[in-house]
Write a protein that holds these residues in place. Structure first.
Motif, PDB file in Angstrom:
ATOM      1  N   LEU A 100     -13.547   5.016   4.216  1.00  0.00           N
ATOM      2  CA  LEU A 100     -13.453   6.164   4.636  1.00  0.00           C
ATOM      3  C   LEU A 100     -13.362   7.347   4.659  1.00  0.00           C
ATOM      4  O   LEU A 100     -13.605   7.970   5.035  1.00  0.00           O
ATOM      5  CB  LEU A 100     -11.978   6.350   4.176  1.00  0.00           C
ATOM      6  CG  LEU A 100     -10.660   5.062   4.783  1.00  0.00           C
ATOM      7  CD1 LEU A 100      -9.527   5.613   3.381  1.00  0.00           C
ATOM      8  CD2 LEU A 100     -10.425   5.360   5.951  1.00  0.00           C
ATOM      9  N   THR A 101     -14.125   6.883   3.730  1.00  0.00           N
ATOM     10  CA  THR A 101     -15.182   8.457   2.894  1.00  0.00           C
ATOM     11  C   THR A 101     -16.596   9.332   3.755  1.00  0.00           C
ATOM     12  O   THR A 101     -17.132   9.911   4.278  1.00  0.00           O
ATOM     13  CB  THR A 101     -15.801   8.369   1.363  1.00  0.00           C
ATOM     14  OG1 THR A 101     -14.520   7.999   0.458  1.00  0.00           O
ATOM     15  CG2 THR A 101     -16.592   9.544   1.147  1.00  0.00           C
TER      16      THR A 101
ATOM     17  N   ARG B 257       0.862  -1.174  -0.349  1.00  0.00           N
ATOM     18  CA  ARG B 257      -0.489  -0.149  -0.055  1.00  0.00           C
ATOM     19  C   ARG B 257       0.760   1.004   0.166  1.00  0.00           C
ATOM     20  O   ARG B 257       0.359   2.186   0.367  1.00  0.00           O
ATOM     21  CB  ARG B 257      -1.244  -0.265   1.638  1.00  0.00           C
ATOM     22  CG  ARG B 257      -1.988  -0.956   0.957  1.00  0.00           C
ATOM     23  CD  ARG B 257      -2.724  -1.418   0.090  1.00  0.00           C
ATOM     24  NE  ARG B 257      -4.344  -1.952   0.081  1.00  0.00           N
ATOM     25  CZ  ARG B 257      -5.085  -2.325   0.547  1.00  0.00           C
ATOM     26  NH1 ARG B 257      -4.943  -1.424   1.378  1.00  0.00           N
ATOM     27  NH2 ARG B 257      -5.783  -2.877   0.103  1.00  0.00           N
TER      28      ARG B 257
ATOM     29  N   ARG C 175      -9.389  -1.600  -3.649  1.00  0.00           N
ATOM     30  CA  ARG C 175      -9.271  -1.125  -3.085  1.00  0.00           C
ATOM     31  C   ARG C 175     -10.352   0.811  -2.354  1.00  0.00           C
ATOM     32  O   ARG C 175     -10.623   1.238  -1.837  1.00  0.00           O
ATOM     33  CB  ARG C 175      -7.982   0.184  -3.633  1.00  0.00           C
ATOM     34  CG  ARG C 175      -6.870  -0.564  -3.050  1.00  0.00           C
ATOM     35  CD  ARG C 175      -6.010  -0.870  -1.710  1.00  0.00           C
ATOM     36  NE  ARG C 175      -6.822   0.014  -1.181  1.00  0.00           N
ATOM     37  CZ  ARG C 175      -5.286   1.364  -1.355  1.00  0.00           C
ATOM     38  NH1 ARG C 175      -4.057   1.335  -1.691  1.00  0.00           N
ATOM     39  NH2 ARG C 175      -5.193   2.777  -0.082  1.00  0.00           N
ATOM     40  N   GLN C 176     -11.261   0.556  -3.780  1.00  0.00           N
ATOM     41  CA  GLN C 176     -12.570   1.007  -3.899  1.00  0.00           C
ATOM     42  C   GLN C 176     -13.958   1.176  -2.317  1.00  0.00           C
ATOM     43  O   GLN C 176     -14.061   2.285  -1.663  1.00  0.00           O
ATOM     44  CB  GLN C 176     -13.725   1.199  -5.378  1.00  0.00           C
ATOM     45  CG  GLN C 176     -12.123   1.745  -6.718  1.00  0.00           C
ATOM     46  CD  GLN C 176     -13.328   1.516  -7.588  1.00  0.00           C
ATOM     47  OE1 GLN C 176     -14.810   1.013  -7.264  1.00  0.00           O
ATOM     48  NE2 GLN C 176     -12.982   1.913  -8.347  1.00  0.00           N
TER      49      GLN C 176
ATOM     50  N   GLU D  60     -12.345   0.225   0.300  1.00  0.00           N
ATOM     51  CA  GLU D  60     -11.752   0.679   1.943  1.00  0.00           C
ATOM     52  C   GLU D  60     -11.701   2.290   1.352  1.00  0.00           C
ATOM     53  O   GLU D  60     -12.510   3.105   2.842  1.00  0.00           O
ATOM     54  CB  GLU D  60     -10.025   0.420   1.465  1.00  0.00           C
ATOM     55  CG  GLU D  60      -9.929  -1.519   1.998  1.00  0.00           C
ATOM     56  CD  GLU D  60      -8.835  -1.190   1.493  1.00  0.00           C
ATOM     57  OE1 GLU D  60      -7.720  -1.529   3.017  1.00  0.00           O
ATOM     58  OE2 GLU D  60      -7.836  -0.914   0.876  1.00  0.00           O
ATOM     59  N   GLU D  61     -12.062   2.919   0.273  1.00  0.00           N
ATOM     60  CA  GLU D  61     -12.131   4.191   0.306  1.00  0.00           C
ATOM     61  C   GLU D  61     -13.627   4.556   0.221  1.00  0.00           C
ATOM     62  O   GLU D  61     -13.377   5.680   0.793  1.00  0.00           O
ATOM     63  CB  GLU D  61     -11.310   4.598  -0.794  1.00  0.00           C
ATOM     64  CG  GLU D  61     -10.005   4.350  -1.289  1.00  0.00           C
ATOM     65  CD  GLU D  61      -9.537   4.480  -2.880  1.00  0.00           C
ATOM     66  OE1 GLU D  61     -10.818   4.619  -3.802  1.00  0.00           O
ATOM     67  OE2 GLU D  61      -8.170   4.127  -3.776  1.00  0.00           O
ATOM     68  N   ALA D  62     -14.675   3.447  -0.042  1.00  0.00           N
ATOM     69  CA  ALA D  62     -15.849   3.996   0.073  1.00  0.00           C
ATOM     70  C   ALA D  62     -16.427   4.228   1.828  1.00  0.00           C
ATOM     71  O   ALA D  62     -17.045   5.206   2.297  1.00  0.00           O
ATOM     72  CB  ALA D  62     -16.640   3.179  -0.322  1.00  0.00           C
TER      73      ALA D  62
ATOM     74  N   VAL E  29     -11.511   0.240   9.065  1.00  0.00           N
ATOM     75  CA  VAL E  29     -11.670   0.050   8.007  1.00  0.00           C
ATOM     76  C   VAL E  29     -11.159  -1.442   7.687  1.00  0.00           C
ATOM     77  O   VAL E  29     -11.599  -2.605   7.243  1.00  0.00           O
ATOM     78  CB  VAL E  29     -11.214   0.686   6.545  1.00  0.00           C
ATOM     79  CG1 VAL E  29     -11.266   0.749   5.310  1.00  0.00           C
ATOM     80  CG2 VAL E  29     -12.406   2.361   7.165  1.00  0.00           C
TER      81      VAL E  29
ATOM     82  N   PRO F  33      -8.885   4.425  10.236  1.00  0.00           N
ATOM     83  CA  PRO F  33      -8.282   3.379   9.695  1.00  0.00           C
ATOM     84  C   PRO F  33      -8.468   2.290   9.989  1.00  0.00           C
ATOM     85  O   PRO F  33      -8.222   0.892   9.441  1.00  0.00           O
ATOM     86  CB  PRO F  33      -7.165   4.348   9.466  1.00  0.00           C
ATOM     87  CG  PRO F  33      -7.955   5.398  10.039  1.00  0.00           C
ATOM     88  CD  PRO F  33      -8.434   5.814  10.357  1.00  0.00           C
TER      89      PRO F  33
ATOM     90  N   THR G 234     -10.126  -4.637   5.141  1.00  0.00           N
ATOM     91  CA  THR G 234      -9.547  -5.225   4.455  1.00  0.00           C
ATOM     92  C   THR G 234      -8.698  -6.212   5.598  1.00  0.00           C
ATOM     93  O   THR G 234      -8.672  -7.679   4.318  1.00  0.00           O
ATOM     94  CB  THR G 234      -8.054  -4.883   5.185  1.00  0.00           C
ATOM     95  OG1 THR G 234      -8.684  -2.961   5.083  1.00  0.00           O
ATOM     96  CG2 THR G 234      -6.784  -5.045   4.467  1.00  0.00           C
TER      97      THR G 234
END
Length: 274
Positions: free
Chosen positions: A179-180, A97, A172-173, A175-177, A188, A185, A193
Motif C-alpha cells: 500500500l505504501t 482486520r 500484515r507488514q 500488505e502495508e508495504a 493488494v 487495496p 492477501t
C-alpha cells in the motif's frame, strides 16, 4: 540429577507417543473394520467371515436409493460449500482486520453451529422454517432449498474459522508495504492477501463439503420427497436390513472423502491453514 531428568523426559515422551498412538488407533480401527466387513461373503455379519467378495458393492450400486442419495449429497454439499465460501471468506476477512464493538459476540454467533448439538440445531431450524411457512405461505422446510440452507449453516463456521486462522498467521507488514508503494487495496488483496490465505480458503471449503456430505442430524428434519441424502438412505436401509451392503456404501463414502482431501492437499497444502 541430570540422569534422573533425562529419564523423566524419556518417560514423558514415551507416554505422549503412546497416547497419540492410542488416539490414532481409536480413529483408524473403526474405519478399517467397516472396510473389512464390506468384503465379507456372509449375508449376516459375523466373525470369522466365510470368504470375501465384491458383490456387496455391486448390490449397493444397483439400489437407486444409494445412487440417488449419493448424488443428492454431492449437490447439497456443493451448494453449501459455495454459500459458505461466498459468505464466510468476506466475513472472516472483515472480522480479522476490523476492530469494533460486538466483534467477539458476532464471532461467537457465527461459530455457534460448532457448539450446538446437531439434533438440537436441526429441530430448531425445522421449527423456524415451519413458522416462516405459516407466516409467509412459502414452503422452505422439506425442500431442496431448505436442506441447502441448513447445510450452509453447518458449513459456514469451518470456512470462517480456517480463513481466520490463515489471516492471523499472515504478516500484515507485506500488505502495508504494498500500500505504501502505491498499490490499490484490491491489487493488494489479489496479489498478496489471497495467495497467502488460499490454503485456508480451500481447507475451509473442503471441510465445509465433508461436514455437509456426512451430516445426518439436520437432514433428518429437513429432507423431503426427492431430496434424500446418502446418510438418510443408509439409516432407512438399516431399518429393514443389516448386511455388508451398508459397509460397502460407507467404504465408498470414506474413499471419496479421503480422495478429495489427498488431492486437495497435494495442490494447496492444507496443513498450512492450521
Amino acid at each position: 540429577m541430570t540422569f534422573l531428568t533425562r529419564s523423566g523426559d524419556k518417560i514423558f515422551r514415551t507416554a505422549i507417543i503412546g497416547l497419540a498412538a492410542l488416539a490414532f488407533l481409536e480413529l483408524i480401527v473403526p474405519l478399517a473394520s467397516v472396510i473389512w466387513v464390506s468384503f465379507f461373503e456372509n449375508k449376516i455379519i459375523n466373525f470369522p467371515p466365510k470368504g470375501y467378495t465384491l458383490d456387496w458393492y455391486a448390490n449397493a450400486w444397483n439400489m437407486p436409493r444409494f445412487r440417488e442419495g449419493f448424488l443428492m449429497s454431492l449437490k447439497v454439499g456443493f451448494v453449501a460449500t459455495m454459500v459458505s465460501m461466498l459468505v464466510g471468506v468476506p466475513a472472516a476477512i472483515f472480522l480479522a482486520r476490523t476492530q469494533f464493538w460486538g466483534r467477539e459476540m458476532i464471532q461467537t454467533i457465527l461459530l455457534g453451529p460448532l457448539i450446538v448439538p446437531g439434533i438440537v440445531a436441526g429441530s430448531a431450524l425445522f421449527m423456524f422454517l415451519i413458522g416462516f411457512e405459516v407466516a409467509t405461505g412459502v414452503q422452505v422446510a422439506q425442500t431442496f432449498a431448505g436442506l441447502c440452507l441448513a447445510h450452509s449453516l453447518i458449513a459456514l463456521p469451518w470456512t470462517i474459522r480456517l480463513v481466520t486462522a490463515s489471516l492471523v498467521g499472515m504478516d500484515r507488514q507485506v500488505e502495508e508495504a504494498a500500500l505504501t508503494l502505491g498499490a490499490r487495496p484490491f491489487t493488494v488483496f489479489r496479489r498478496i492477501t489471497l495467495p497467502a490465505i488460499r490454503p485456508g480458503i480451500f481447507a475451509g471449503g473442503l471441510f465445509a463439503f465433508v461436514i455437509s456430505f456426512v451430516d445426518l442430524e439436520k437432514s433428518l428434519f429437513l429432507v423431503g420427497p426427492g431430496s434424500t441424502t446418502l446418510p438418510i438412505a443408509i439409516i432407512n436401509y438399516l431399518e429393514w436390513s443389516i448386511d455388508p451392503t451398508i459397509a460397502a456404501v460407507a467404504t465408498v463414502q470414506i474413499a471419496a472423502i479421503t480422495l478429495v482431501m489427498v488431492v486437495t492437499d497435494r495442490f494447496f497444502k492444507l496443513t498450512r491453514a492450521f
